[in-house]
Motif scaffolding. Sequence first.
Motif, PDB file in Angstrom:
ATOM      1  N   ALA A  16      39.593  44.622  32.572  1.00 36.17           N
ATOM      2  CA  ALA A  16      38.775  43.496  32.113  1.00 36.17           C
ATOM      3  C   ALA A  16      38.264  43.758  30.695  1.00 36.17           C
ATOM      4  N   ALA A  17      37.841  44.977  30.419  1.00 35.43           N
ATOM      5  CA  ALA A  17      37.351  45.323  29.078  1.00 35.43           C
ATOM      6  C   ALA A  17      38.477  45.231  28.051  1.00 35.43           C
ATOM      7  N   GLN A  20      39.185  41.546  27.402  1.00 37.07           N
ATOM      8  CA  GLN A  20      38.133  40.975  26.558  1.00 37.07           C
ATOM      9  C   GLN A  20      38.326  41.374  25.100  1.00 37.07           C
ATOM     10  N   ARG A  21      38.664  42.634  24.861  1.00 42.21           N
ATOM     11  CA  ARG A  21      38.881  43.110  23.490  1.00 42.21           C
ATOM     12  C   ARG A  21      40.054  42.365  22.849  1.00 42.21           C
ATOM     13  N   GLU A  23      41.159  39.347  23.714  1.00 37.91           N
ATOM     14  CA  GLU A  23      40.730  37.967  23.486  1.00 37.91           C
ATOM     15  C   GLU A  23      39.830  37.878  22.257  1.00 37.91           C
ATOM     16  N   ASP A  24      38.953  38.854  22.068  1.00 41.83           N
ATOM     17  CA  ASP A  24      38.092  38.872  20.879  1.00 41.83           C
ATOM     18  C   ASP A  24      38.926  38.985  19.605  1.00 41.83           C
ATOM     19  N   ASP A 101      29.158  42.708  20.297  1.00 46.14           N
ATOM     20  CA  ASP A 101      29.049  41.396  19.655  1.00 46.14           C
ATOM     21  C   ASP A 101      29.256  41.461  18.148  1.00 46.14           C
ATOM     22  N   ARG A 135      29.417  37.711  17.087  1.00 46.71           N
ATOM     23  CA  ARG A 135      29.709  36.762  18.168  1.00 46.71           C
ATOM     24  C   ARG A 135      28.551  35.771  18.256  1.00 46.71           C
TER      25      ARG A 135
END
Length: 163
Positions: A16-17, A20-21, A23-24, A101, A135
């Motif tokens: 998941a991490a 997320q990275r 996607e960021d 963020d 963010r």
Amino acid sequence: MTAADDDLVRTVAELAARVQRLEDELEITRVLTRYCFAVDVGDAEATARLYTEDTVIDLGPASEFQGADGARQLVLDERHQAIVGRSAHTIGPLVIDVDGDHATATGYVRVYVTDVATGDPQLWRLSYTRFELARSETSWRIAKRLSRPPGADDAVDVLRADL
């Protein structure tokens, strides 16, 4: 919970991490690409929306802009308005690092401008650039931009931070 359950929970959390990275990084790339499009069409409002309200845009001693109003002014500046519709801002490659963020994106920015007489695109500006991003509630926004042309006294320092 068994050891196998603990391993599964840890694996899912790690995945998941990582997602997320990724996607960021993708969203940051999109924000910077939207910046290119906005300045190329001369849309000062769209450009300002990509920056934080307290942003600092440092393109060199003679070109510094503060805040979202400064981002608007960058686009409305007569030097920029003279190339609207004939420019193509390109960014990359970039090294993007995300830390919660906050993020940085460091690399190259090129601006090509089509010559009115010949119709040929010519390199108008080349720079080493470091974007600092934050963010927001809905996306990433540019909090600081530092750009220097190759050969400037402090140009290599822009890239050196991400070695």
